[in-house]
Structure formats: C-alpha cells, structure tokens
Design a protein around this motif. Sequence first.
Motif, short mmCIF file in Angstrom:
data_model
loop_
_atom_site.label_atom_id
_atom_site.label_comp_id
_atom_site.label_asym_id
_atom_site.label_seq_id
_atom_site.Cartn_x
_atom_site.Cartn_y
_atom_site.Cartn_z
N PRO A 1 0.82 -1.22 0.00
CA PRO A 1 0.00 0.00 0.00
C PRO A 1 0.85 1.27 0.00
O PRO A 1 2.00 1.26 0.44
CB PRO A 1 -0.79 -0.11 1.31
N ILE A 2 0.24 2.35 -0.50
CA ILE A 2 0.89 3.66 -0.54
C ILE A 2 0.05 4.65 0.24
O ILE A 2 -1.18 4.69 0.10
CB ILE A 2 1.00 4.20 -1.98
N GLY B 1 1.44 -2.05 -13.96
CA GLY B 1 2.14 -1.18 -13.03
C GLY B 1 1.49 0.17 -12.88
O GLY B 1 1.51 0.77 -11.81
N HIS B 2 0.88 0.67 -13.95
CA HIS B 2 0.20 1.96 -13.88
C HIS B 2 -1.08 1.85 -13.06
O HIS B 2 -1.36 2.67 -12.20
CB HIS B 2 -0.11 2.47 -15.28
N LYS B 3 -1.88 0.83 -13.32
CA LYS B 3 -3.12 0.63 -12.57
C LYS B 3 -2.82 0.31 -11.11
O LYS B 3 -3.59 0.65 -10.22
CB LYS B 3 -3.95 -0.49 -13.21
N ALA B 4 -1.67 -0.33 -10.86
CA ALA B 4 -1.30 -0.71 -9.50
C ALA B 4 -1.14 0.51 -8.59
O ALA B 4 -1.36 0.40 -7.38
CB ALA B 4 -0.01 -1.52 -9.51
N ILE B 5 -0.80 1.67 -9.15
CA ILE B 5 -0.69 2.88 -8.32
C ILE B 5 -2.05 3.20 -7.71
O ILE B 5 -2.17 3.45 -6.51
CB ILE B 5 -0.17 4.08 -9.14
N ALA C 1 -3.65 7.29 -13.08
CA ALA C 1 -3.72 5.91 -12.58
C ALA C 1 -5.12 5.35 -12.74
O ALA C 1 -5.30 4.20 -13.16
CB ALA C 1 -3.27 5.86 -11.13
N ASN C 2 -6.11 6.16 -12.43
CA ASN C 2 -7.51 5.74 -12.55
C ASN C 2 -7.88 5.43 -13.99
O ASN C 2 -8.65 4.50 -14.25
CB ASN C 2 -8.43 6.81 -11.97
N THR D 1 -3.14 2.71 -3.58
CA THR D 1 -3.33 3.95 -2.82
C THR D 1 -4.34 3.71 -1.70
O THR D 1 -5.51 3.50 -1.94
CB THR D 1 -3.78 5.11 -3.73
N TYR D 2 -3.83 3.77 -0.47
CA TYR D 2 -4.68 3.56 0.70
C TYR D 2 -5.01 4.86 1.41
O TYR D 2 -5.94 4.92 2.19
CB TYR D 2 -3.99 2.60 1.68
#
Length: 194
Positions: free
Chosen positions: A104-105, A134-138, A124-125, A142-143
Amino acid sequence: MVSALTQETYYGIKILASGTSPVVDIVAIHGLDGHRERSWTATNGVLWLRDLLPSIIPEARIITYGYDVNTRNQSRILTSLYDHGLGFFRKLSLFRNQTKTERPIIFVAHSVGGIVLRSALIHANLSHSSYLHGHKAIELSTYGTIFLGTPHQGANIADLGNCILDMKSSYWKTNYTFMKELKPHSELMRVQLP
C-alpha cells in the motif's frame, strides 16, 4: 569545493528510510518552489520524514519526490502541473515495478504537490489493468492521501503571485505557468474537480 549535496540531482524519487520489513510506502511530494528534502526539514536541520517518522512507523519505506516547480526559472523547459503529475505517475510506477513493490501507498502532498498528486491519481484511474499493470497498481495500492495546504479549487492569491513575479522578472527569469494554472477557473482546476 562543491558539496555532495549540491552535486546530487534534486529531482526524482529518493528513499529516505528503507523501513524494517516494510508493509507500506509513504511518498511525500513538495509544493511550489519546494525541494524534495528541504521542504520537509525544520530550521534545526531535522528532516522529519527521515529523522522522526521511521521511529514512529518503522515498517514504512519513506520516499520523497522532487520536481522542478520553481517560479524562478533559469532556462529550464517549462512544464505544466498536469505534465508534472504524469511524470510523477510514470516514475513512481517504474520505481515500484523495478523494486517489485505491491504494498500500500500513503501519499503526503504539500501545496501544489497535491495538484501534481491528483493529476497522477487521475492518470492511474484511467489506466487499464490489462495494458500496463504497473500503472493501474498505483491506483489500487493507494490507501491514503494527506493534503497539506493544497489549493484544490485554485487560489485567488494567484493574482498576487503574478504581481510578485512581475517584480521579480526585473532580476530573474520567471515562470508564470504555475500561477496561471492555480487560478480558480483555470483549465487544470476545472479538469481536476470531481
């Protein structure tokens, strides 16, 4: 003699604390005329992200991000806040991919850094997980986001900022791009409003 700090680049991602078996990444983004380390440093020299936070959250990898958002600009290419957001998004995605990170970030953004962060999260959205995971993973990682003094709807003081830049322009090359983007009804503010 030039110190190592002045030789080092101030832009991009820098790990301030690796963390003990980290379970979360805390990513800090500075604001207007900021610096990836000095913006988070007190007058006594304490860089709280590096010197204090790890003792409170030892399981966090603490990262800071620097980018050129200076109103005094001496011949650098002028980049919009939207473009800074895209650059941050791409660099963070690449960094997390290279370090094989999926934890998580939590983002901490100051001032204009919050606008840059919002732009990155919009990118990212809009990313599709089947294209660039990797882009969608941002977005998926995001927490939390902490915005410190972010002008989410623009800033009426941007007009005052332009006046100050007019005075400074007698002495320095100045960058009006950011002040234009911070006006309440600018295109960037309209695009980012929910």
